[in-house]
Design a protein around this motif. Structure first.
Motif, mmCIF file in Angstrom:
data_model
loop_
_atom_site.group_PDB
_atom_site.id
_atom_site.type_symbol
_atom_site.label_atom_id
_atom_site.label_comp_id
_atom_site.label_asym_id
_atom_site.label_seq_id
_atom_site.Cartn_x
_atom_site.Cartn_y
_atom_site.Cartn_z
ATOM 1 N N THR A 139 0.981 -1.081 -0.028
ATOM 2 C CA THR A 139 -0.111 -0.026 -0.064
ATOM 3 C C THR A 139 0.913 1.407 0.024
ATOM 4 O O THR A 139 0.487 2.132 -0.763
ATOM 5 N N ARG A 140 1.874 1.211 0.943
ATOM 6 C CA ARG A 140 2.771 2.327 1.057
ATOM 7 C C ARG A 140 3.314 2.622 -0.408
ATOM 8 O O ARG A 140 3.405 3.730 -0.782
ATOM 9 N N PHE A 178 2.327 1.804 -3.409
ATOM 10 C CA PHE A 178 1.418 2.285 -4.278
ATOM 11 C C PHE A 178 1.057 3.695 -4.065
ATOM 12 O O PHE A 178 0.944 4.351 -5.006
ATOM 13 N N LEU A 179 0.812 4.150 -2.959
ATOM 14 C CA LEU A 179 0.365 5.331 -2.627
ATOM 15 C C LEU A 179 1.752 6.403 -3.089
ATOM 16 O O LEU A 179 1.308 7.674 -3.427
ATOM 17 N N ASN A 187 1.461 9.338 -5.436
ATOM 18 C CA ASN A 187 1.644 10.976 -5.262
ATOM 19 C C ASN A 187 2.579 11.348 -6.331
ATOM 20 O O ASN A 187 2.495 12.585 -6.525
#
Lengths: 536, 250
Positions: free
Chosen positions: B234-235, B237-238, B242
């Motif tokens: 998740t990290r 991907f985000l 961004n």
């Protein structure tokens, strides 16, 4: 009334959430609303609201309760609930945020136009089926909770719960969702951690890891009841440690609470369940809303990370609290199972543990959190259903010339009917674990909305006819298999009926969608839509 | 006396009355007008939107124009008043107050629908909320106290509509493929972790799942790997998301 203080806390919490919804009406803007003006929505609030969507009653009551009865095998369900969120984030959150659409109907309309009745009808039927079935675990959980709080029979509690849900829809609606979900998330998360800390101090010498050590001594209540229920049912007055020791003496070779194998499913059942959980969240109406209240990418990232970390901690706590509940309430759980009250044992383990630890006040806080989760979920579901009824059925198919007022009246009547159907199903399925019931709904969502949604936002070749055919096949298959399971039908169409329909219906839906897509040509506004979904 | 007058419009009669009053006042005082339309950013489902529209119609309120900003701008041109149009989304009162501060407006003009009883409880009152929190004078124009016939006669279509929709650039070739590769790569990686852990906990593999590793069964370690792996993915991907958006407004 059995627990007047706890009941008062629950009622106060219900009134508070109703007030918050009311205060978030179209033009009402209180001081609090002023502070969340553009760019000022704190990312922590959004994160807590996202958490509130996920720390649902199924996780809070169902998973922890399952762990309390069967040990670590009850926890694997939590993995699926956690993983589902990652799938949502990776696959559709970004594209949907870009298009500004957050329901299946909106997405399909955006790509294929709003007048295509085939898509509308199949989406409507899927929505109605899913919403009705998803309401059932909310009612089962809430019914048991009221029964525990008030000592009423199950029937009146379910009727009261159904009525409350209707009131919530009328008074609350989707407004105030951010605040209510955030409060609910914080409450459930805090309650779970609070119980863990409290029970660690009061029963495990202040060390949460001691719970794991104790678990290695325990024979899960579900195993004990099968084997030596007669003996242990007499131990009403025995303390937990003595009951645990007695069970182990009588069953020296039995598995312990953290050994996998107590209630493991066979490979097909397990594969079906985990596939349904993995993909099921993609089509749930109340899940993606949170991505549209964050103002920018940075806030979205922070909120999402907050949520992911929160979920990781929450599900770790669920495992430990479930094991602690097993130890602390060992004689009670065994006796409930021996008396055939599996529904209460599995769904009420956490509230009962709270009551044991902190009396009525803690029971009230836990019950309030769980009730808020169930009611807010029910609101999202019922409003999704009314949208489908008024828009896709009444305005498109039955009476295209109808007025707004007529549509609203039809939708409200229809929602009342769906709630009544859900109540009947909740009475029938009262002894089912709410986590398992929710997982079944995930299976239906995974077979209908998930393929349609994913293909719509990622595949240029998808056609109008493929959406209708794929969703139709997924819906019929998953629904037939779900009810076959409810009726305990062992085989259907030559295949064994599984705990979840996904293993058959998801591949079938995908296969039909792809095949029909290659046989037909109408791809809707593919280029335009995909540009809005994926363009930077 | 006033240099900049902010008026909030939504297409309903009370707000158009407020706009007319604001433009006429600006004409008298040599001030300029900032016309603001706020789109509420509440994720309402269609059924709720319809229910609210029906409730408003029931109370004798329906939008008189879909382009209130264009209408106010046209009316301003007719009266020789400079009108700046602003379209924003968010909580209505909060945005009005924010824009008043940003534009250094020294008067806010709002319409009041004059709803009573349950209707007022249900919909609340922007006028009241603005007057409670504003840092400058607020003029509230009561429903039906200003004749808006003249405004309605102006064709809103002829007025310049504000540009508020971001234009959708065509998707560059390869962008979709790149995005599919990235998302599906991470999904495949996570699927291996998740299905590995999930299928390990099925009956045929129970002996493998029960193998003890550092005091705990292998299955529990696998479960934790799936959870921690999810956090890490998740990290990643985000962060990538961004970087791609460059911190653009979402």
């Amino acid at each position: 009334m059995d627990n007047p203080i706890a009941f008062t806390i629950v009622i106060a919490s219900i009134l508070l959430t109703m007030y918050i919804s009311w205060a978030s009406r179209r033009h009402t803007r209180t001081t609090a609303a002023f502070y969340v003006a553009e760019g000022k929505i704190p990312w922590r609030l959004n994160g807590a609201a996202m958490l509130g969507d996920y720390c649902s009653a199924a996780s809070f009551l169902g998973v922890a309760g399952a762990v309390a009865l069967v040990g670590v095998d009850g926890w694997w369900l939590a993995l699926g609930f956690f993983a589902a969120w990652i799938v949502v984030l990776l696959v559709i959150a970004g594209p949907l945020k870009s298009t500004g659409k957050y329901t299946v109907g909106d997405v399909l309309s955006a790509r294929f136009g709003g007048r295509e009745s085939g898509i509308r009808i199949v989406a409507m039927l899927s929505t109605l089926v899913l919403c009705t079935l998803y309401l059932v675990p909310q009612m089962v959980g809430a019914g048991h909770l009221f029964k525990l709080l008030l000592g009423w029979d199950y029937l009146p509690t379910v009727l009261v719960t159904g009525t409350l849900m209707a009131v919530y829809v009328i008074v609350g609606g989707m407004r105030g969702t951010t605040y209510n979900q955030a409060i609910q998330g914080i409450l459930l998360f805090g309650a779970m951690l609070g119980i863990l800390i409290w029970v660690s101090i009061s029963h495990f010498g202040g060390n949460p890891l001691a719970i794991v050590e104790r678990s290695q001594e325990m024979v899960p209540p579900a195993v004990v009841t099968k084997e030596v229920a007669g003996t242990l049912a007499q131990m009403e007055t025995a303390d937990a440690a003595a009951a645990v020791a007695t069970a182990r003496e009588q069953m020296p070779d039995a598995p312990d609470a953290i050994t996998p194998g107590v209630e493991l499913r066979d490979l097909a059942n397990q594969a079906s369940l985990v596939l349904g959980l993995f993909l099921g969240t993609l089509g749930l109406p109340h899940i993606l809303i949170r991505f549209y209240t964050v103002r920018n990418a940075r806030a979205a990232r922070k909120s999402a990370e907050f949520t992911i970390w929160g979920l990781a901690i929450f599900y770790a706590a669920v495992l430990l609290v479930g094991l602690a509940a097993m130890y602390v309430m060992y004689p009670t759980l065994v006796q409930l199972l021996a008396e055939g009250q599996r529904g209460k044992a599995t769904n009420m383990a956490v509230p009962m543990l709270g009551q044991l630890l902190g009396g009525e006040i803690v029971l009230g806080i836990i019950a309030a959190g769980a009730m808020a989760a169930m009611l807010s979920t029910a609101v999202g579901l019922l409003i999704s259903a009314t949208t489908s009824l008024s828009h896709d059925l009444y305005a498109t198919v039955l009476r295209p010339q109808s007025t707004d007022r007529e549509r609203v009246l039809f939708a409200k009547t229809g929602a009342g009917f769906l709630a009544a159907v859900s109540i009947v199903l909740a009475l029938w399925l009262r002894d089912q674990n709410v986590g398992v019931l929710v997982a079944m709904c995930f299976g239906i969502a995974a077979s209908t909305f998930a393929p349609a949604l994913v293909f719509t936002v990622w595949w240029t070749r998808l056609t109008r006819q493929a959406v209708v055919a794929g969703m139709g096949v997924g819906l019929v298959l998953s629904l037939v298999l779900t009810f076959a399971k409810f009726f305990n039908v062992p085989h259907l169409l030559g295949v064994p009926v599984l705990v979840n329909p996904a293993l058959y219906s998801v591949p079938a839906a995908i296969l039909v969608t792809v095949l029909v897509a290659y046989l037909t040509k109408d791809t809707g506004r593919a280029d335009e839509f995909l540009a809005s979904a994926h363009g930077s | 006396m006033f240099k900049k007058i902010l008026v909030a419009v939504d297409g309903y009669a009370p707000s158009l009355g407020a706009a007319k009053e604001a433009v006429e006042m600006a004409g008298r005082e040599g001030a300029e007008v900032v016309a603001l339309q706020v789109t509420e950013e509440v994720p309402l489902l269609q059924a709720e939107k319809e229910a609210e529209t029906a409730a408003l119609k029931g109370a004798g309120l329906q939008p008189l124009t879909g382009e209130p900003l264009g209408l106010v701008a046209a009316f301003g041109r007719q009266r020789g008043v400079t009108v700046t149009t602003v379209k924003k989304s968010g909580p209505i009162t909060g945005v009005i107050l924010d824009v008043a501060k940003e534009t250094k407006s020294d008067l806010i003009v709002v319409g009041d629908s004059g709803r009573k009883g349950l209707q007022k409880l249900y919909f609340g009152s922007v006028a009241r909320a603005v007057s409670e929190h504003a840092r400058c004078p607020v003029l509230i124009i009561k429903k039906d106290t200003v004749d808006i016939t003249e405004m309605l006669s102006i064709s809103a279509e002829a007025a310049a509509a504000p540009e508020d929709m971001p234009s959708t650039a065509a998707l560059e070739p390869g962008v979709l493929r790149k995005k599919i590769s990235f998302a599906s790569g991470l999904l495949a990686l996570y699927s291996v972790m998740y299905f590995g852990a999930a299928l390990l906990t099925s009956a045929p593999y129970k002996n493998t799942a029960a193998i003890e590793l550092f005091g705990l069964p292998l299955a529990i370690w696998a479960g934790w790997t799936a959870i921690i792996g999810g956090v890490v993915i998740t990290r990643a991907f985000l962060i990538r998301l961004n970087q791609g958006e460059g911190g653009a407004r979402g």
